[in-house]
Design an enzyme around this catalytic site. Structure first.
Site, PDB file in Angstrom:
ATOM      1  N   TRP A 159       0.857  -1.195   0.000  1.00 21.64           N
ATOM      2  CA  TRP A 159       0.000   0.000   0.000  1.00 21.64           C
ATOM      3  C   TRP A 159       0.892   1.244   0.000  1.00 21.64           C
ATOM      4  O   TRP A 159       1.871   1.300   0.764  1.00 21.64           O
ATOM      5  CB  TRP A 159      -0.901  -0.034   1.246  1.00 21.64           C
ATOM      6  CG  TRP A 159      -1.756   1.182   1.436  1.00 21.64           C
ATOM      7  CD1 TRP A 159      -2.495   1.827   0.479  1.00 21.64           C
ATOM      8  CD2 TRP A 159      -1.965   1.909   2.656  1.00 21.64           C
ATOM      9  NE1 TRP A 159      -3.150   2.895   1.031  1.00 21.64           N
ATOM     10  CE2 TRP A 159      -2.839   2.969   2.369  1.00 21.64           C
ATOM     11  CE3 TRP A 159      -1.498   1.758   3.964  1.00 21.64           C
ATOM     12  CZ2 TRP A 159      -3.266   3.879   3.340  1.00 21.64           C
ATOM     13  CZ3 TRP A 159      -1.923   2.652   4.931  1.00 21.64           C
ATOM     14  CH2 TRP A 159      -2.795   3.696   4.616  1.00 21.64           C
ATOM     15  N   ASP A 240      -2.071  -6.340   8.518  1.00 20.75           N
ATOM     16  CA  ASP A 240      -2.890  -5.161   8.240  1.00 20.75           C
ATOM     17  C   ASP A 240      -4.182  -5.640   7.584  1.00 20.75           C
ATOM     18  O   ASP A 240      -4.167  -6.199   6.488  1.00 20.75           O
ATOM     19  CB  ASP A 240      -2.122  -4.219   7.292  1.00 20.75           C
ATOM     20  CG  ASP A 240      -2.887  -2.930   7.038  1.00 20.75           C
ATOM     21  OD1 ASP A 240      -4.004  -2.776   7.567  1.00 20.75           O
ATOM     22  OD2 ASP A 240      -2.361  -2.067   6.301  1.00 20.75           O
ATOM     23  N   LYS A 275     -13.515   0.716   4.951  1.00 24.64           N
ATOM     24  CA  LYS A 275     -14.109   0.159   3.741  1.00 24.64           C
ATOM     25  C   LYS A 275     -15.333  -0.701   4.066  1.00 24.64           C
ATOM     26  O   LYS A 275     -16.366  -0.553   3.438  1.00 24.64           O
ATOM     27  CB  LYS A 275     -13.067  -0.692   2.997  1.00 24.64           C
ATOM     28  CG  LYS A 275     -11.724  -0.002   2.775  1.00 24.64           C
ATOM     29  CD  LYS A 275     -11.780   1.026   1.700  1.00 24.64           C
ATOM     30  CE  LYS A 275     -10.643   2.004   1.608  1.00 24.64           C
ATOM     31  NZ  LYS A 275      -9.328   1.799   2.020  1.00 24.64           N
TER      32      LYS A 275
HETATM   33  C1  PLP Z   1      -3.727  -1.842   3.098  1.00 22.15           C
HETATM   34  C2  PLP Z   1      -4.317  -0.668   3.790  1.00 22.15           C
HETATM   35  N1  PLP Z   1      -4.040  -0.476   5.088  1.00 22.15           N
HETATM   36  C3  PLP Z   1      -4.529   0.562   5.765  1.00 22.15           C
HETATM   37  C4  PLP Z   1      -5.352   1.483   5.152  1.00 22.15           C
HETATM   38  C5  PLP Z   1      -5.825   2.656   5.973  1.00 22.15           C
HETATM   39  O1  PLP Z   1      -7.156   2.790   6.088  1.00 22.15           O
HETATM   40  P1  PLP Z   1      -7.810   3.975   6.908  1.00 22.15           P
HETATM   41  O2  PLP Z   1      -8.545   4.803   5.919  1.00 22.15           O
HETATM   42  O3  PLP Z   1      -8.727   3.300   7.868  1.00 22.15           O
HETATM   43  O4  PLP Z   1      -6.745   4.743   7.591  1.00 22.15           O
HETATM   44  C6  PLP Z   1      -5.677   1.327   3.800  1.00 22.15           C
HETATM   45  C7  PLP Z   1      -6.508   2.306   3.119  1.00 22.15           C
HETATM   46  O5  PLP Z   1      -6.622   2.378   1.921  1.00 22.15           O
HETATM   47  C8  PLP Z   1      -5.136   0.219   3.109  1.00 22.15           C
HETATM   48  O6  PLP Z   1      -5.408   0.009   1.811  1.00 22.15           O
END
Ligand code: PLP
Length: 428
Positions: A159, A240, A275
């Site tokens: 990510w 994660d 999400k």
């Molecule tokens: C792999 C991954 N981890 C963490 C997050 C973080 O999400 P948040 O919006 O809850 O901070 C995302 C968001 O796109 C993600 O794709």
């Protein structure tokens, strides 16, 4: 022109040259701290959003943005969230601070959702965090407190914010091979070999499901093999989980977490409700830390709460209170699972639609990885030059790596999308 230290009073005019601070020649010298900064590099996605917004073509398609969208192109508040919010408004009688760990009912419900019925409760501590990002940031702080010289191994690619977020917090990072961009498969053997070189005590960041950006996850057999290396090398898994429920279902998407939890002494799990509850801006997530024994768990619990106090003090309440209502009420929970299933199935059917249309329009190119991937993202698998041509010639927007958000596909635009992709890749 003034030459002495300027003083702006009264009415904030320089007492020597009578200019406002912005016009006074000495202003620059008075602000040496921030004047030393350079403009930060713009976020690639934000730039893409702005370009898409300013594109006047009616047929334009946005595959860049990182949120779920309906077939109407909306990112709506889930119906079940609306109902829970109403219940919350009607019943809430205080906005007093919650503690550093957030709400106990939310944490217990999330811990059960993530770890399942066999959750090792006596060794686990779970706190409420501001989204998945907030959780990752607190996890970084805990790693620095507990083991500052350890490295966190991240998938190549991962990510886009993992490296800036964890690295920016001060954690050492190392890559492990993950995605084969030529053949669109996971480089499992290289991943295992890479992790086998990690020194004892290093940390391995894994995506629980719907790997972002590739959309390809380890099979259960592969995950078991990775677990074996982790156990053998005495590494610490850090999972994660930002897409629970977006790949197969809530339980199967938690396989990695639960299998690792059953086999290792220590682990870290960050989760996000952005999400799967559509609560993006309300910032809801958790951080769970599994310790080797309950005594260590209590120490970790005190440290993590102490750390939170030094960063954001207490997490935001609203979104987590909504999630807690939903998870703890059988009827709301059932309705949430139905809405989640609808989102997941729409993503899967858009993947199939695009792949079918591409088989028809460009039979010599294989895009079947589109349907092997899960969740919102995957690579289309075209070059940066083709990405640029798609944008310029057809108004189809995606990031340079060709990572697409399949939520941007609809039954109405898929034919135009496939035609544009075929014309672009065949014009080489
Ligand atoms: C792999 C991954 N981890 C963490 C997050 C973080 O999400 P948040 O919006 O809850 O901070 C995302 C968001 O796109 C993600 O794709």
């Amino acid at each position: 022109m003034c030459s002495e230290t300027p003083a702006f009073e009264p009415a904030f005019l320089c007492v020597q040259c009578a200019n406002t601070p912005t016009k006074c020649a000495l202003t620059e010298r008075r602000n040496p701290v921030f004047n030393s900064l350079q403009t930060a590099s713009a976020d690639a996605i934000l730039g893409l959003i702005a370009e898409y917004r300013d594109d006047s073509r009616a047929e334009k398609i946005d595959l860049g943005v990182g949120v779920y969208r309906t077939s109407e192109g909306k990112t709506p508040v889930l119906g079940v969230v609306k109902r829970a919010e109403q219940m919350l408004i009607d019943g809430q009688d205080s906005k007093a601070y919650i503690g550093t760990a957030g709400a106990a009912d939310f944490n217990a419900a999330m811990q059960a959702l993530i770890f399942g019925d066999s959750s090792p409760d006596d060794r686990l501590t779970t706190i409420q965090t501001p989204g998945g990002s907030g959780s990752l940031r607190v996890a970084a702080g805990m790693i620095l407190r507990a083991t500052p010289n350890a490295s966190v191994w991240v998938s190549e690619p991962t990510w886009a914010n993992h490296v800036p977020l964890l690295g920016g917090a001060g954690v050492n990072l190392k890559p492990y091979p993950y995605y084969d961009t030529e053949n669109h498969v996971i480089r499992v053997d290289e991943m295992l070999a890479g992790l086998a070189t990690a020194p004892e005590g290093d940390i391995v960041l894994l995506h629980a499901c719907c790997h972002n950006p590739s959309g390809l996850d380890l099979s259960e057999t592969e995950l078991r093999a990775v677990t074996d290396v982790i156990v053998e090398r005495k590494l610490v898994p850090f999972v994660d989980m930002a897409y629970q429920g977006f790949a197969d279902d809530l339980d199967r998407d938690a396989f990695a977490v639960r299998h690792l939890a059953a086999n290792v002494a220590e682990m870290i799990v960050s989760s996000s409700c952005s999400k799967n509850f559509g609560l993006y801006r309300d910032r809801v997530g958790t951080l769970s830390i599994l310790s080797a024994d309950s005594k260590t768990r209590d120490i970790v619990n005190s440290q993590v709460n102490n750390l939170v106090r030094t960063i954001y003090s207490v997490p935001p309440d609203h979104g987590a209170a909504v999630v807690s209502l939903i998870l703890n009420d059988p009827e709301l929970r059932r309705d949430w699972i139905n809405e989640l299933t609808e989102m997941r199935e729409r993503l899967q059917s858009m993947r199939r639609l695009l792949n079918d249309a591409l088989i028809e329009k460009t039979p010599n190119r294989d895009f079947s990885h589109l349907v092997r991937a899960t969740g919102m993202f995957c690579f289309l698998g075209i070059s940066a030059a083709e990405v640029a041509r798609l944008k310029k010639d057809y108004g189809v927007y995606m990031v340079d790596s060709s990572r697409i958000n399949v939520a941007g596909i609809t039954r109405q635009n898929v034919d135009y999308l496939a035609t544009s992709i075929a014309a672009t890749v065949e014009s080489e």
